[in-house]
Write a protein that holds these residues in place. Structure first.
Motif, PDB file in Angstrom:
ATOM      1  N   GLU A  54      48.921  -0.010   0.391  1.00  0.00           N
ATOM      2  CA  GLU A  54      49.066   0.474   1.552  1.00  0.00           C
ATOM      3  C   GLU A  54      48.039   0.143   2.655  1.00  0.00           C
ATOM      4  O   GLU A  54      48.119   1.514   3.725  1.00  0.00           O
ATOM      5  CB  GLU A  54      49.187   2.582   0.582  1.00  0.00           C
ATOM      6  CG  GLU A  54      49.805   2.587   0.248  1.00  0.00           C
ATOM      7  CD  GLU A  54      51.569   2.700   0.918  1.00  0.00           C
ATOM      8  OE1 GLU A  54      52.087   2.421   1.735  1.00  0.00           O
ATOM      9  OE2 GLU A  54      52.040   1.775  -0.177  1.00  0.00           O
ATOM     10  N   ALA A  55      47.544  -0.724   2.554  1.00  0.00           N
ATOM     11  CA  ALA A  55      46.112  -1.291   3.673  1.00  0.00           C
ATOM     12  C   ALA A  55      47.577  -0.946   4.858  1.00  0.00           C
ATOM     13  O   ALA A  55      48.243  -1.772   4.645  1.00  0.00           O
ATOM     14  CB  ALA A  55      44.885  -2.316   3.575  1.00  0.00           C
ATOM     15  N   MET A 102      52.455  -4.432  -0.337  1.00  0.00           N
ATOM     16  CA  MET A 102      51.638  -4.757   0.761  1.00  0.00           C
ATOM     17  C   MET A 102      52.763  -4.746   1.888  1.00  0.00           C
ATOM     18  O   MET A 102      51.938  -4.593   3.273  1.00  0.00           O
ATOM     19  CB  MET A 102      50.555  -5.281   0.304  1.00  0.00           C
ATOM     20  CG  MET A 102      51.653  -6.973   0.069  1.00  0.00           C
ATOM     21  SD  MET A 102      50.087  -8.119  -0.402  1.00  0.00           S
ATOM     22  CE  MET A 102      49.357  -8.185   0.893  1.00  0.00           C
ATOM     23  N   PHE A 103      54.226  -5.521   1.573  1.00  0.00           N
ATOM     24  CA  PHE A 103      54.673  -6.878   2.191  1.00  0.00           C
ATOM     25  C   PHE A 103      55.640  -5.282   3.524  1.00  0.00           C
ATOM     26  O   PHE A 103      55.840  -5.283   5.031  1.00  0.00           O
ATOM     27  CB  PHE A 103      55.729  -7.312   2.241  1.00  0.00           C
ATOM     28  CG  PHE A 103      54.746  -8.491   1.247  1.00  0.00           C
ATOM     29  CD1 PHE A 103      54.302  -9.276   2.382  1.00  0.00           C
ATOM     30  CD2 PHE A 103      54.281  -8.418   0.398  1.00  0.00           C
ATOM     31  CE1 PHE A 103      53.863 -10.856   1.591  1.00  0.00           C
ATOM     32  CE2 PHE A 103      53.913  -9.269  -0.032  1.00  0.00           C
ATOM     33  CZ  PHE A 103      53.660 -10.337   1.025  1.00  0.00           C
ATOM     34  N   PRO A 158      37.854  -5.823   6.271  1.00  0.00           N
ATOM     35  CA  PRO A 158      38.782  -4.543   6.239  1.00  0.00           C
ATOM     36  C   PRO A 158      40.547  -5.751   6.066  1.00  0.00           C
ATOM     37  O   PRO A 158      40.099  -6.893   6.533  1.00  0.00           O
ATOM     38  CB  PRO A 158      38.531  -4.219   7.413  1.00  0.00           C
ATOM     39  CG  PRO A 158      37.526  -5.417   7.864  1.00  0.00           C
ATOM     40  CD  PRO A 158      36.722  -5.822   6.681  1.00  0.00           C
ATOM     41  N   THR A 159      41.020  -5.364   5.886  1.00  0.00           N
ATOM     42  CA  THR A 159      42.386  -6.423   5.589  1.00  0.00           C
ATOM     43  C   THR A 159      43.125  -6.730   6.713  1.00  0.00           C
ATOM     44  O   THR A 159      43.892  -7.010   7.033  1.00  0.00           O
ATOM     45  CB  THR A 159      43.971  -5.059   4.867  1.00  0.00           C
ATOM     46  OG1 THR A 159      43.772  -3.922   5.539  1.00  0.00           O
ATOM     47  CG2 THR A 159      42.926  -5.201   3.678  1.00  0.00           C
ATOM     48  N   SER A 160      42.679  -5.537   7.671  1.00  0.00           N
ATOM     49  CA  SER A 160      43.066  -5.809   9.135  1.00  0.00           C
ATOM     50  C   SER A 160      42.567  -6.654  10.352  1.00  0.00           C
ATOM     51  O   SER A 160      42.655  -7.446  11.070  1.00  0.00           O
ATOM     52  CB  SER A 160      43.086  -4.158  10.184  1.00  0.00           C
ATOM     53  OG  SER A 160      41.602  -4.138  10.188  1.00  0.00           O
ATOM     54  N   LEU A 205      48.565  -9.627  10.198  1.00  0.00           N
ATOM     55  CA  LEU A 205      48.581 -10.727   8.909  1.00  0.00           C
ATOM     56  C   LEU A 205      49.716 -10.860   9.622  1.00  0.00           C
ATOM     57  O   LEU A 205      50.586 -11.083   9.045  1.00  0.00           O
ATOM     58  CB  LEU A 205      48.912 -10.142   7.646  1.00  0.00           C
ATOM     59  CG  LEU A 205      49.181 -11.391   7.002  1.00  0.00           C
ATOM     60  CD1 LEU A 205      47.226 -11.434   6.151  1.00  0.00           C
ATOM     61  CD2 LEU A 205      49.275 -10.470   4.882  1.00  0.00           C
ATOM     62  N   LYS A 206      49.850 -13.042   9.278  1.00  0.00           N
ATOM     63  CA  LYS A 206      51.272 -13.456  10.077  1.00  0.00           C
ATOM     64  C   LYS A 206      51.566 -14.769   8.987  1.00  0.00           C
ATOM     65  O   LYS A 206      52.479 -15.692   9.455  1.00  0.00           O
ATOM     66  CB  LYS A 206      50.882 -13.971  11.951  1.00  0.00           C
ATOM     67  CG  LYS A 206      50.543 -13.402  12.787  1.00  0.00           C
ATOM     68  CD  LYS A 206      49.706 -14.056  13.871  1.00  0.00           C
ATOM     69  CE  LYS A 206      49.719 -12.999  15.046  1.00  0.00           C
ATOM     70  NZ  LYS A 206      49.416 -13.826  16.458  1.00  0.00           N
ATOM     71  N   GLN A 207      50.363 -15.216   8.069  1.00  0.00           N
ATOM     72  CA  GLN A 207      50.859 -16.280   6.985  1.00  0.00           C
ATOM     73  C   GLN A 207      49.751 -15.759   6.030  1.00  0.00           C
ATOM     74  O   GLN A 207      48.812 -15.172   5.658  1.00  0.00           O
ATOM     75  CB  GLN A 207      50.073 -17.558   8.018  1.00  0.00           C
ATOM     76  CG  GLN A 207      50.873 -18.373   7.006  1.00  0.00           C
ATOM     77  CD  GLN A 207      50.362 -19.987   7.941  1.00  0.00           C
ATOM     78  OE1 GLN A 207      50.792 -20.158   9.092  1.00  0.00           O
ATOM     79  NE2 GLN A 207      49.506 -20.585   6.686  1.00  0.00           N
TER      80      GLN A 207
END
Length: 267
Positions: free
Chosen positions: A176-177, A198-199, A149-151, A182-184
């Motif tokens: 749109e995930a 995505m950003f 999962p992208t999360s 995500l920090k880096q």
């Protein structure tokens, strides 16, 4: 074309500097740096201390991939590999890491991980990965991203070194995930331009590294369309790597960047 990874140039920014640990073969050590273990060539396989949770390993790989077989401790959580090698099929390279189900961070700097010799590795065997650094093909990169999962991602640097303008990139379908943790991120310029939407969902992002920037004005135009101090208030660094210099940062763009309260480094 030089197929060696560009990631090695950014290792300080990507956390490899945190892997410069001192250690010995004592069973009490939890962190260890091992440089060129060819010196242990009479030990086969090389059994590493069982309590290690962080390992930085620097070595040359031969045509047989792993010159020195290792027995990695099963509870290893962080693995930093600095490898001198020609492109290696990803399935052959990762075969040494099978069974490391506790792995949370994997950084592979040096070799291009090529298409598999037999089949793509099952990345679900490393279910706890939150930080990943490697360079590979678009197909392999998309396979990896589809496995989680992208999360789950906190730190992600997957560089595909071959791009085709009219074909989907690494992050196709993930614009749109959920990227809330995500920090880096390290991303190729072509992927940024294709999937910049995505950003909009990277609200905790602190560090952005872009490889192969070909058109700086186009990059900044797209950047300001998807990022601003309100949606990414924690942004601290923006870095370009292996890029073709194509112009100075415009004064208006510089003023926009200075609106980020914590931004301390940008091109």
């Amino acid at each position: 074309m030089d197929r060696r990874s560009p990631l090695i140039d950014a290792r300080d920014e990507l956390g490899l500097s945190h892997a410069q640990y001192c250690g010995d073969q004592s069973h009490s050590h939890t962190k260890l740096t091992l440089y060129h273990p060819e010196k242990y060539r009479n030990v086969n396989p090389l059994v590493l201390p069982p309590h290690l949770h962080t390992l930085a390993l620097s070595q040359n790989l031969s045509i047989n991939v792993w010159r020195t077989p290792f027995v990695f401790p099963e509870h290893l959580q962080e693995l930093f590999l600095i490898i001198e090698s020609e492109p290696i099929p990803i399935d052959l390279f990762l075969q040494q890491l099978v069974g490391l189900s506790h792995l949370k961070q994997l950084a592979i700097n040096g070799p291009h991980l090529a298409e598999p010799q037999s089949h793509l590795p099952d990345f679900k065997q490393w279910p706890h990965l939150t930080k990943l650094t490697l360079t590979t093909t678009v197909n392999v990169a998309r396979h990896i991203l589809a496995s989680y999962p992208t999360s789950q991602w906190c730190h992600l640097l997957i560089i595909a070194d071959e791009h085709h303008p009219n074909e989907p990139g690494v992050f196709a379908g993930l614009e749109e995930a959920d990227w809330q943790h995500l920090k880096q991120i390290g991303i190729h310029y072509d992927d940024f331009m294709k999937h910049a939407a995505m950003f909009k969902h990277t609200h905790k992002l602190k560090h952005l590294i872009v490889f192969g920037v070909q058109n700086e004005p186009a990059f900044w135009s797209r950047f300001f369309q998807v990022m601003n101090p309100q949606t990414q208030p924690n942004l601290q660094t923006i870095l370009f790597r292996s890029h073709v210099h194509s112009g100075k940062l415009l004064p208006n763009d510089c003023e926009k960047l200075l609106q980020w309260p914590y931004l301390s480094k940008f091109p």
